[in-house]
Design a protein around this motif. Structure first.
Motif, short mmCIF file in Angstrom:
data_model
loop_
_atom_site.label_atom_id
_atom_site.label_comp_id
_atom_site.label_asym_id
_atom_site.label_seq_id
_atom_site.Cartn_x
_atom_site.Cartn_y
_atom_site.Cartn_z
N SER A 74 0.86 -1.19 0.00
CA SER A 74 0.00 0.00 0.00
C SER A 74 0.90 1.23 0.00
CB SER A 74 -0.91 0.03 1.24
OG SER A 74 -1.93 -0.92 1.16
N HIS A 75 0.29 2.40 -0.23
CA HIS A 75 1.08 3.63 -0.14
C HIS A 75 0.74 4.37 1.15
CE1 HIS A 75 -2.22 6.36 -1.47
NE2 HIS A 75 -2.53 5.42 -2.36
N ILE A 76 1.70 5.13 1.64
CA ILE A 76 1.60 5.78 2.94
C ILE A 76 0.84 7.10 2.87
CG2 ILE A 76 2.93 6.76 4.87
CD1 ILE A 76 5.19 4.82 4.08
N ASP A 77 1.02 7.85 1.80
CA ASP A 77 0.48 9.22 1.73
C ASP A 77 -1.00 9.23 1.39
OD1 ASP A 77 1.29 8.21 -0.82
OD2 ASP A 77 1.13 10.21 -1.67
N MET A 78 -1.63 10.38 1.65
CA MET A 78 -3.04 10.59 1.34
C MET A 78 -3.21 11.89 0.55
SD MET A 78 -4.80 12.07 4.85
CE MET A 78 -6.24 12.69 3.96
N VAL A 79 -4.35 12.01 -0.12
CA VAL A 79 -4.68 13.23 -0.86
C VAL A 79 -5.23 14.28 0.10
CG1 VAL A 79 -6.28 14.22 -2.53
CG2 VAL A 79 -5.08 12.10 -3.07
N PRO A 80 -4.66 15.49 0.14
CA PRO A 80 -5.16 16.54 1.02
C PRO A 80 -6.17 17.45 0.32
CG PRO A 80 -3.01 17.17 0.17
CD PRO A 80 -3.36 15.85 -0.46
N GLN A 81 -7.45 17.15 0.48
CA GLN A 81 -8.51 17.97 -0.10
C GLN A 81 -9.47 18.38 1.01
OE1 GLN A 81 -9.97 18.33 -3.94
NE2 GLN A 81 -7.90 19.07 -3.61
N LYS A 82 -9.92 19.64 0.98
CA LYS A 82 -10.88 20.10 1.98
C LYS A 82 -11.86 21.06 1.33
CE LYS A 82 -8.00 23.98 3.67
NZ LYS A 82 -8.99 25.08 3.48
N ASN A 83 -12.99 21.23 1.98
CA ASN A 83 -13.96 22.22 1.54
C ASN A 83 -13.42 23.62 1.81
OD1 ASN A 83 -16.01 20.40 0.71
ND2 ASN A 83 -16.63 20.11 2.83
N ALA A 84 -13.86 24.58 1.01
CA ALA A 84 -13.38 25.95 1.15
C ALA A 84 -13.71 26.52 2.53
CB ALA A 84 -13.98 26.83 0.05
N THR A 85 -14.77 26.04 3.13
CA THR A 85 -15.19 26.56 4.44
C THR A 85 -14.54 25.82 5.61
OG1 THR A 85 -17.10 25.07 4.39
CG2 THR A 85 -17.42 27.32 3.55
N THR A 86 -13.70 24.84 5.32
CA THR A 86 -13.07 24.04 6.37
C THR A 86 -11.68 24.58 6.68
OG1 THR A 86 -14.26 22.05 5.70
CG2 THR A 86 -12.27 21.74 7.01
N SER A 87 -11.41 24.81 7.94
CA SER A 87 -10.08 25.23 8.39
C SER A 87 -9.30 23.99 8.79
CB SER A 87 -10.20 26.20 9.57
OG SER A 87 -8.92 26.56 10.05
N HIS A 88 -8.29 23.64 8.00
CA HIS A 88 -7.54 22.42 8.27
C HIS A 88 -6.16 22.52 7.62
CE1 HIS A 88 -7.36 18.07 9.31
NE2 HIS A 88 -6.51 18.03 8.29
N ASP A 89 -5.12 22.24 8.40
CA ASP A 89 -3.75 22.18 7.89
C ASP A 89 -3.35 20.71 7.84
OD1 ASP A 89 -1.02 22.21 7.40
OD2 ASP A 89 -0.62 23.93 8.69
N PHE A 90 -3.25 20.15 6.64
CA PHE A 90 -2.99 18.72 6.50
C PHE A 90 -1.61 18.33 7.00
CE2 PHE A 90 -6.59 19.06 3.60
CZ PHE A 90 -7.26 17.87 3.84
N GLY A 112 -8.66 9.79 3.81
CA GLY A 112 -7.40 9.05 3.75
C GLY A 112 -7.59 7.55 3.82
N ALA A 113 -8.84 7.07 3.62
CA ALA A 113 -9.05 5.63 3.49
C ALA A 113 -8.29 5.12 2.27
CB ALA A 113 -10.53 5.32 3.37
N GLU A 147 2.86 8.42 -3.42
CA GLU A 147 2.11 7.84 -4.54
C GLU A 147 1.18 8.86 -5.19
OE1 GLU A 147 -1.37 5.66 -6.41
OE2 GLU A 147 -1.32 7.13 -4.78
N GLU A 148 0.49 9.64 -4.37
CA GLU A 148 -0.54 10.54 -4.89
C GLU A 148 0.04 11.73 -5.63
OE1 GLU A 148 -3.41 9.59 -5.01
OE2 GLU A 148 -4.04 8.49 -3.23
N ALA A 149 1.29 12.06 -5.40
CA ALA A 149 1.88 13.26 -6.00
C ALA A 149 2.95 12.93 -7.03
CB ALA A 149 2.46 14.17 -4.92
N GLY A 150 2.94 11.71 -7.57
CA GLY A 150 3.91 11.41 -8.61
C GLY A 150 4.45 9.99 -8.59
N MET A 151 3.98 9.15 -7.66
CA MET A 151 4.43 7.76 -7.55
C MET A 151 5.95 7.66 -7.40
SD MET A 151 1.91 5.49 -9.91
CE MET A 151 0.14 5.61 -9.77
#
Length: 491
Positions: A74-90, A112-113, A147-151
């Motif tokens: 499996s790969h370790i990293d996850m995709v960091p996506q959030k809603n515009a109204t969500t305050s979150h620092d991945f 990140g599942a 993996e998510e940013a270029g394998m």
């Protein structure tokens, strides 16, 4: 209810811990250190290669030392996506996972599942005590980075590092389906320097224009669903405005990842005073057309405008027209379906990111295909659109697809295990997303590979969620497969 109390507990406890440690692409080190520390506690041998990939090794269950060796991946990293109204620092904040009916999802962000559940299952197996009842032959695990940013991890993987002959990739998202092939892909980046000209604040007005509320999703798995691409829709609106108004663009921002269908896009536009009525008329008309076209697939789509402070400078109007024509024309979405595999997308392209920063327009695409030459032709179509306006177009990070094995023995065995366990024949699929199997198989051609996983929806978007009952079935199946393979002697 805490997700750590869900069944199977061994998997969900690991996933809960994974969610608590930030691990977007290129920021996996804290999670890796957790894995290495836990491995030490459980006497699991660890190694790392130069790029940061992690290898775990565990001896066979007593009596199965001569069984075929298996590597779980499996790969370790996850995709960091959030809603515009969500305050979150991945890079700093934990994922706030919670139970919603039969699903686990996150508050305003990706969960990140993808691929955290696969990784959690691997760790649950590797860190299990001898009295756990898990039966297996010699085990290896490969956890790749970036993996998510270029394998990157797969591309830079050490050769001759593994002894196994079978690879179980745990990075697909439909329980009950066995994946035997995947598309290859390539990153395409367009850069176009543009000169901004001063704006006469006394003679002009400015508006913020937004396209929001789209579903987005994975640019491979969801590309065939006809969802709106915020970058393309915003450009369509802007191009329509150029026919009725003398608009220029001061700011432009859409999407955050090239491999995620963009859900939101924003622009700040400037036009001469006196053209406000024409501006609003076009917005109303085009909004009506677009919402009608996407009525059934994008019910939350919103196109909005609001007055804003007039910026000091904006793009030249002629440059605006050239850029918008190129964006509206460039290939996006499904470009061709496979003639060989029914229901499978052969070639696609996703315009994931558009930005205007200072005096540089930048666009980022993810282009995929089961066939390398078709992938390259899609790149050429993008190149043709943007080279006409003088932009620089670069393709990078190309990776091959994963062709189905000519030896069906592993697939037959795994289908038989599934049918015995669940009294149901699993499906067999080729996925349009880019799994690491194609790259890994080029480095380890002796590996026989199958990919499977639990049911995950909305991957690469804040709508991501994983089905709880499917995780239990996935776990039971993984253990059954390991036990079955443990009964096969190594050649």
């Amino acid at each position: 209810m805490s997700i750590s109390h869900l069944n199977p507990v061994a998997v969900w406890q690991q996933f809960d811990r994974i969610c608590s440690i930030p691990h977007p692409s290129k920021h996996e080190e804290d999670l890796i250190q957790y894995i290495l520390e836990e491995a030490k506690k459980h006497n699991v041998v660890t190694e790392r290669d130069e790029v940061g990939n992690v290898k775990l090794s565990k001896p066979a269950t007593a009596g199965y030392e001569n069984a075929v060796s298996v590597v779980m991946q499996s790969h370790i990293d996850m995709v960091p996506q959030k809603n515009a109204t969500t305050s979150h620092d991945f890079t700093k904040d934990p994922i706030q996972a919670y139970v919603e009916g039969d699903w686990v999802t996150a508050k305003g962000t990706t969960l990140g599942a993808d691929n955290g559940i696969g990784m959690a299952a691997i760790l649950a197996v590797m860190f299990a005590d001898e009295d756990s009842g898990i039966v297996h032959g010699p085990l290896e695990a490969l956890l790749t980075v970036d993996e998510e940013a270029g394998m990157t991890g797969a591309f830079e993987l050490k050769e001759s590092w593994f002894n196994s002959k079978v690879l179980l990739n745990l990075d697909t998202e439909e329980e009950g389906e066995l994946y035997v092939g995947c598309a290859g892909g390539v990153d395409v980046t367009v850069n176009w320097p543009v000169a901004k000209v001063p704006v006469d604040a006394e003679a002009c007005v400015a508006y913020e224009l937004s396209v929001t509320g789209l579903k987005g999703g994975h640019s491979g798995i969801d590309i065939h669903k006809g969802r709106g691409n915020a970058n393309k829709l915003l450009s369509r609106v802007l191009l329509a405005l150029t026919k009725a108004c003398e608009i220029s663009i001061a700011e432009l921002q859409g999407g955050t990842l090239r491999n995620a269908i963009p859900r939101e896009a924003f622009a700040t536009v400037v036009l001469p005073k006196g053209q406000e009525s024409a501006f609003q008329s076009v917005i109303e008309r085009v909004t009506e057309y677009i919402t009608d076209e996407y009525d059934y697939v994008e019910s939350d789509l919103m196109i909005r405008t609001k007055s804003t402070e007039t910026p000091q400078s904006a793009m030249d109007m002629q440059a605006v027209t050239g850029l918008l024509n190129a964006i509206v024309t460039c290939p996006n979405g499904v470009l061709r379906n496979s003639d060989r595999f029914e229901g499978v997308v052969e070639t696609s392209s996703n315009l994931g990111i558009v930005t205007l920063e200072d005096e540089l327009v930048s666009l980022k695409f993810m282009t995929r295909s089961l066939k390398d030459h078709a992938r390259d032709n899609a790149v050429q179509r993008i190149r043709s659109c943007f080279e006409l306006i003088g932009a620089d177009v670069e393709a990078s990070g190309a990776y091959p697809g994963w062709a189905p094995s000519s030896d069906p023995s592993l697939l037959k065995s795994m289908k038989s295990v599934y049918q015995t366990l669940f009294d149901q024949v699993p499906g067999t699929q080729i996925i349009h997303a880019g799994l690491e199997c194609g790259i890994l198989g080029a480095k380890y051609p002796e590996w026989d590979m199958i990919s499977f996983g639990p049911t995950i929806t909305g991957a690469h978007s804040p709508d991501e969620r994983v089905n709880i009952p499917s995780v239990a079935r996935f776990w039971d199946y993984l253990l059954a497969v390991l036990k079955h393979l443990a009964g096969k002697q190594s050649a």
